[in-house]
Design a protein around this motif. Structure first.
Motif, PDB file in Angstrom:
ATOM      1  N   HIS B 126       0.846  -1.180   0.000  1.00 21.17           N
ATOM      2  CA  HIS B 126       0.000   0.000   0.000  1.00 21.17           C
ATOM      3  C   HIS B 126       0.887   1.237   0.000  1.00 21.17           C
ATOM      4  O   HIS B 126       1.949   1.236   0.602  1.00 21.17           O
ATOM      5  N   ASN B 127       0.437   2.284  -0.724  1.00 17.92           N
ATOM      6  CA  ASN B 127       1.239   3.507  -0.792  1.00 17.92           C
ATOM      7  C   ASN B 127       0.559   4.644  -0.072  1.00 17.92           C
ATOM      8  O   ASN B 127      -0.641   4.857  -0.235  1.00 17.92           O
ATOM      9  N   ILE B 128       1.343   5.368   0.723  1.00 22.58           N
ATOM     10  CA  ILE B 128       0.839   6.583   1.356  1.00 22.58           C
ATOM     11  C   ILE B 128       1.896   7.665   1.173  1.00 22.58           C
ATOM     12  O   ILE B 128       3.033   7.369   0.821  1.00 22.58           O
ATOM     13  N   CYS B 129       1.492   8.908   1.397  1.00 22.03           N
ATOM     14  CA  CYS B 129       2.446   9.991   1.273  1.00 22.03           C
ATOM     15  C   CYS B 129       2.502  10.731   2.610  1.00 22.03           C
ATOM     16  O   CYS B 129       1.480  11.219   3.083  1.00 22.03           O
ATOM     17  N   VAL B 130       3.670  10.769   3.220  1.00 23.23           N
ATOM     18  CA  VAL B 130       3.800  11.466   4.504  1.00 23.23           C
ATOM     19  C   VAL B 130       4.089  12.934   4.215  1.00 23.23           C
ATOM     20  O   VAL B 130       5.002  13.255   3.458  1.00 23.23           O
ATOM     21  N   VAL B 131       3.267  13.812   4.807  1.00 19.15           N
ATOM     22  CA  VAL B 131       3.387  15.225   4.435  1.00 19.15           C
ATOM     23  C   VAL B 131       3.617  16.146   5.635  1.00 19.15           C
ATOM     24  O   VAL B 131       3.552  17.356   5.499  1.00 19.15           O
ATOM     25  N   GLY B 132       3.884  15.607   6.794  1.00 20.21           N
ATOM     26  CA  GLY B 132       4.173  16.492   7.919  1.00 20.21           C
ATOM     27  C   GLY B 132       4.342  15.735   9.206  1.00 20.21           C
ATOM     28  O   GLY B 132       3.979  14.564   9.319  1.00 20.21           O
ATOM     29  N   LYS B 133       4.914  16.425  10.189  1.00 21.29           N
ATOM     30  CA  LYS B 133       5.073  15.828  11.505  1.00 21.29           C
ATOM     31  C   LYS B 133       4.895  16.931  12.536  1.00 21.29           C
ATOM     32  O   LYS B 133       5.575  17.958  12.474  1.00 21.29           O
ATOM     33  N   GLU B 134       3.953  16.732  13.449  1.00 17.67           N
ATOM     34  CA  GLU B 134       3.728  17.703  14.515  1.00 17.67           C
ATOM     35  C   GLU B 134       3.545  16.963  15.824  1.00 17.67           C
ATOM     36  O   GLU B 134       2.690  16.076  15.914  1.00 17.67           O
ATOM     37  N   ASN B 135       4.326  17.337  16.833  1.00 14.74           N
ATOM     38  CA  ASN B 135       4.268  16.708  18.156  1.00 14.74           C
ATOM     39  C   ASN B 135       4.290  15.182  18.085  1.00 14.74           C
ATOM     40  O   ASN B 135       3.509  14.499  18.739  1.00 14.74           O
ATOM     41  N   GLY B 136       5.141  14.661  17.256  1.00 14.89           N
ATOM     42  CA  GLY B 136       5.278  13.209  17.167  1.00 14.89           C
ATOM     43  C   GLY B 136       4.194  12.510  16.371  1.00 14.89           C
ATOM     44  O   GLY B 136       4.168  11.290  16.288  1.00 14.89           O
ATOM     45  N   ILE B 137       3.261  13.273  15.801  1.00 14.20           N
ATOM     46  CA  ILE B 137       2.212  12.664  14.970  1.00 14.20           C
ATOM     47  C   ILE B 137       2.492  13.014  13.504  1.00 14.20           C
ATOM     48  O   ILE B 137       2.645  14.184  13.159  1.00 14.20           O
ATOM     49  N   TYR B 138       2.546  11.982  12.688  1.00 13.63           N
ATOM     50  CA  TYR B 138       2.782  12.208  11.265  1.00 13.63           C
ATOM     51  C   TYR B 138       1.460  12.442  10.546  1.00 13.63           C
ATOM     52  O   TYR B 138       0.477  11.755  10.817  1.00 13.63           O
ATOM     53  N   THR B 139       1.454  13.418   9.647  1.00 10.55           N
ATOM     54  CA  THR B 139       0.278  13.623   8.808  1.00 10.55           C
ATOM     55  C   THR B 139       0.468  12.817   7.534  1.00 10.55           C
ATOM     56  O   THR B 139       1.511  12.912   6.887  1.00 10.55           O
ATOM     57  N   VAL B 140      -0.541  12.049   7.201  1.00  5.83           N
ATOM     58  CA  VAL B 140      -0.413  11.102   6.108  1.00  5.83           C
ATOM     59  C   VAL B 140      -1.507  11.341   5.086  1.00  5.83           C
ATOM     60  O   VAL B 140      -2.680  11.440   5.437  1.00  5.83           O
TER      61      VAL B 140
END
Lengths: 131, 334
Positions: B126-140
């Motif tokens: 499966h493919n996802i794109c990680v687009v950010g990280k804030e307070n240890g939480i990745y935005t996907v």
């Protein structure tokens, strides 16, 4: 398929923010994206697979209760782990994993070792010991 | 830090990530275009490989192929990397995010928390794109989801290092350099179509393309006798799952390919491609009809249920139509 023919049969996606995106024809005959919540034949295909898995798991559960298999076998089955997948996650050899599916071998394992299995199956050691 | 990334849902994960990533770099092409340029329409049936006790069916090329082809044809330089060390892979990801680069990741879906439980199989492409990280939480950004999702550090690490069949080993990929000139879609389209025709018609072994569909049809006739009612039903359900599994845009990418044909007719200014689009839509309808009848068969519901022979006839008809389609498509492009 036309836009209005895109199925919206509520299925497993109901409570998630996932959707099926279909490509369908609008009134002018051009393709566009339409989000769908599910299609019955597909939901049925998936439910058949799960029915089959739970039937197999029930059989294993009976075997565990009769002392023919270890609880590990049951917990792996409902999480779709076979010995190969478990071996690859844990680094324990496939042969050893298979050995631990036998109740006599399983009972010999200490909690430290069981913790490894429990972590991979995301459960507690105590849960792992029973079905 | 969070990258200003426009998340658009798509039908398929790999196409969707490609579309969203390209859009981030100012190249606006649609998902059907990505499918077409990446020669993403396919069929394979490999009765000798078993997953969870069932043979492998697929309506798409190998994972990663579409992305690689599209980037190559648009002359975009990409970089991809795999890891043995989990923490190092997360650090490498963080570094790229700090530089403001969206990073594609190959993950397993089994431990993906925002997937419904019933969809979680040990599927590792499966493919996802990680687009950010804030307070240890990745935005996907996951194309099959309508919105952006959050993943904790441990959750992301776990799915990136899923194990089992074809483990992803934390594979990540990102765009390194894009050409300064606007990409030439025409040549990409033509080579995409040529490759797709070749893959559907010319692979000399019987498991792939049109030959694969004929083989499936031949085997379907024998399923009930050979494997019993229950296992035959499971096999049939498996075909339907792959055909309509989340991410095909309906009918195993056939509708998406029809949408691609429409776009081609506009880009190349060749009205005859509208006909190809209509033909492909009809083929898609045939697949849907097959899926509908197959579901009635394995659920044993209603009257006049098709026999396996009838279902096989439907497959033969589909294969005939696809053969005709790709043969004339090839003639028109040469």
């Amino acid at each position: 398929m036309k836009v209005e023919e895109v199925p919206q049969d509520v299925g497993y996606l109901k409570d998630s923010n996932l959707r099926d995106i279909y490509y369908a024809l609008d009134d002018s005959g051009s393709y566009c994206q339409v989000a769908s919540i599910g299609w019955q034949p597909r939901t049925e295909a998936l439910s058949l697979v799960w029915e089959h898995i739970s039937e197999e798991a029930d059989e294993i559960r009976q075997d565990v209760l009769q002392g023919k298999k270890s609880p590990l076998a049951y917990h792996m089955k409902i999480r779709l782990f076979d010995a190969g997948i478990m071996a690859s996650y844990s680094g324990i050899s496939k042969k050893t994993v298979k050995k631990h599916l036998q109740p006599t071998e399983f009972e010999r394992l200490d909690d430290m070792f069981l913790q490894k299995y429990a972590d991979i199956l995301s459960m507690e050691v105590e849960e792992l010991k029973k079905v | 830090m969070k990258i200003d990334f426009e998340h658009c849902p798509g039908a398929h994960c790999e196409n969707g990530v490609t579309v969203n990533m390209l859009r981030f770099y100012g190249i606006r092409i649609s998902e059907p275009m990505v499918l077409g340029i990446g020669a993403g329409l396919f069929f394979s049936y490999m009765p000798f490989i078993h997953l969870h006790g069932l043979p492998v069916f697929s309506f798409r090329p190998l994972p990663g192929d579409i992305f690689a082809r599209v980037m190559k044809r648009l002359h975009i330089k990409v970089h991809s990397r795999r890891f043995l060390n989990k923490d190092k892979s997360m650090k490498a990801l963080d570094k790229l995010l700090e530089r403001g680069i969206p990073v594609g990741n190959v993950v397993g879906v089994f431990f993906l928390p925002y997937f419904p439980k019933e969809y979680r199989f040990h599927f590792n492409a499966h493919n996802i794109c990680v687009v950010g990280k804030e307070n240890g939480i990745y935005t996907v950004s996951d194309p099959v989801s309508l919105v952006l999702n959050g993943l904790k550090y441990d959750e992301l690490k776990r799915v990136r290092f899923a194990r089992g069949t074809y483990p992803p080993f934390g594979k990540m990929y990102w765009v390194e350099k894009i050409p300064t000139t606007t990409p030439d879609l025409k040549s990409g389209i033509i080579s995409g179509i040529k490759l797709n025709c070749k893959r559907m018609l010319d692979i000399p072994i019987p498991y792939f393309g049109i030959k694969g569909i004929y083989l499936l049809a031949r085997n379907v006739r024998k399923w009930e006798k050979r494997y019993g009612v229950k296992n035959a039903a499971l096999r049939l359900a498996q075909v339907i799952r792959m055909l309509e599994e989340i991410g095909t845009g309906g009918a195993g990418f056939r509708y998406m390919y029809a949408a691609f044909m429409q776009e081609v007719s506009d880009v190349l200014q060749k009205p005859e491609f509208r006909n190809f689009s209509t033909q492909m839509t009809q083929i898609g309808d045939l697949w849907r009809d097959f899926a509908y009848e197959a579901a009635r068969k394995f659920k044993n519901r209603g009257e006049n249920i098709c026999s396996y022979d009838k279902l096989a006839d439907k497959l033969v008809h589909i294969a005939d139509e696809e053969k005709r389609f790709f043969t004339s498509l090839r003639q028109s492009i040469e």
